[in-house]
Design a protein around this motif. Sequence first.
Motif, short mmCIF file in Angstrom:
data_model
loop_
_atom_site.label_atom_id
_atom_site.label_comp_id
_atom_site.label_asym_id
_atom_site.label_seq_id
_atom_site.Cartn_x
_atom_site.Cartn_y
_atom_site.Cartn_z
N GLY A 1 -3.18 -16.37 34.18
CA GLY A 1 -4.12 -16.89 32.95
C GLY A 1 -4.28 -18.24 32.68
N SER A 2 -3.47 -19.08 33.38
CA SER A 2 -3.44 -20.45 33.26
C SER A 2 -4.55 -21.17 34.06
N CYS A 3 -5.67 -21.56 33.49
CA CYS A 3 -6.63 -21.98 34.16
C CYS A 3 -7.43 -23.38 33.34
N VAL A 4 -8.07 -24.03 34.14
CA VAL A 4 -8.56 -25.11 33.79
C VAL A 4 -10.31 -24.68 33.42
N GLU A 5 -10.53 -25.13 32.17
CA GLU A 5 -11.87 -24.70 31.53
C GLU A 5 -12.60 -25.81 31.55
N THR A 6 -14.16 -25.64 31.83
CA THR A 6 -14.70 -27.04 31.74
C THR A 6 -16.02 -26.43 30.81
N LYS A 7 -16.55 -27.49 30.24
CA LYS A 7 -18.04 -27.41 29.50
C LYS A 7 -18.80 -28.52 29.75
N LYS A 8 -20.13 -28.12 30.26
CA LYS A 8 -20.98 -29.37 30.35
C LYS A 8 -21.51 -29.65 28.75
N LEU A 9 -21.50 -30.93 28.46
CA LEU A 9 -22.03 -31.29 27.12
C LEU A 9 -23.41 -31.85 27.02
N ASP A 10 -24.05 -31.86 26.04
CA ASP A 10 -25.36 -31.97 26.09
C ASP A 10 -25.80 -33.53 26.43
N ASP A 11 -24.95 -34.46 26.57
CA ASP A 11 -25.28 -35.72 26.96
C ASP A 11 -24.74 -35.86 28.31
N GLY A 12 -24.44 -34.88 29.16
CA GLY A 12 -24.18 -34.84 30.58
C GLY A 12 -22.80 -34.91 30.86
N ARG A 13 -22.03 -35.51 29.91
CA ARG A 13 -20.70 -35.36 30.32
C ARG A 13 -20.00 -33.96 30.38
N VAL A 14 -18.78 -33.91 30.75
CA VAL A 14 -18.01 -32.83 31.12
C VAL A 14 -16.74 -32.86 30.41
N ALA A 15 -16.54 -31.69 29.51
CA ALA A 15 -15.25 -31.69 28.73
C ALA A 15 -14.46 -30.74 29.70
N VAL A 16 -12.89 -30.99 29.64
CA VAL A 16 -11.86 -30.05 30.41
C VAL A 16 -10.95 -30.07 29.47
N ARG A 17 -10.24 -28.78 29.59
CA ARG A 17 -9.36 -28.24 28.64
C ARG A 17 -8.46 -27.25 29.21
N GLN A 18 -7.26 -26.85 29.02
CA GLN A 18 -6.26 -26.02 29.40
C GLN A 18 -6.61 -24.70 28.53
N SER A 19 -6.86 -23.49 29.57
CA SER A 19 -7.29 -22.36 28.73
C SER A 19 -6.10 -21.82 27.93
N THR A 20 -4.90 -21.91 28.34
CA THR A 20 -3.79 -21.36 27.29
C THR A 20 -3.79 -22.54 25.99
N ASP A 21 -4.45 -23.52 25.92
CA ASP A 21 -4.33 -24.41 24.85
C ASP A 21 -5.76 -24.53 24.49
N ALA A 22 -6.69 -23.86 24.11
CA ALA A 22 -8.04 -23.83 23.68
C ALA A 22 -8.34 -24.96 22.51
N SER A 23 -7.48 -25.02 21.84
CA SER A 23 -7.52 -25.86 20.54
C SER A 23 -6.70 -27.33 21.01
N GLY A 24 -6.32 -27.24 22.10
CA GLY A 24 -5.61 -28.67 22.49
C GLY A 24 -6.67 -29.61 22.80
N PRO A 25 -6.17 -30.79 23.31
CA PRO A 25 -6.88 -31.97 23.48
C PRO A 25 -7.81 -31.78 24.92
N ALA A 26 -9.20 -32.48 24.58
CA ALA A 26 -10.15 -32.17 25.75
C ALA A 26 -9.98 -33.56 26.43
N LEU A 27 -9.99 -33.61 27.72
CA LEU A 27 -10.50 -34.51 28.70
C LEU A 27 -11.86 -34.60 28.70
N ILE A 28 -12.60 -35.95 28.34
CA ILE A 28 -14.19 -35.92 28.53
C ILE A 28 -14.42 -36.94 29.44
N CYS A 29 -15.01 -36.33 30.49
CA CYS A 29 -15.46 -37.06 31.68
C CYS A 29 -16.84 -37.49 31.91
N SER A 30 -17.45 -38.41 32.33
CA SER A 30 -18.48 -38.85 32.60
C SER A 30 -19.23 -38.10 33.74
#
Length: 77
Positions: A28-57
Amino acid sequence: MHEIHNGMPAGDLGADGWEKPWSGPNGGSCVETKKLDDGRVAVRQSTDASGPALICSDDAMASFVEGAKNGLADFLL
């Protein structure tokens, strides 16, 4: 929503839209991604869904995926 920036709590980006493109048999330790409205991508650790997000262009994420496809991340295996 506050300004989106690196290190912000991933929970502030909402619960919807997160994907697990690199999910595996690792308990269950997975990397999760989310495409943001402005085209950037957010990356987070699934085991810490409220933890810090890495925001990539979108360009940075495209370069990362292309490099991984071309074997530039093979040393991690």
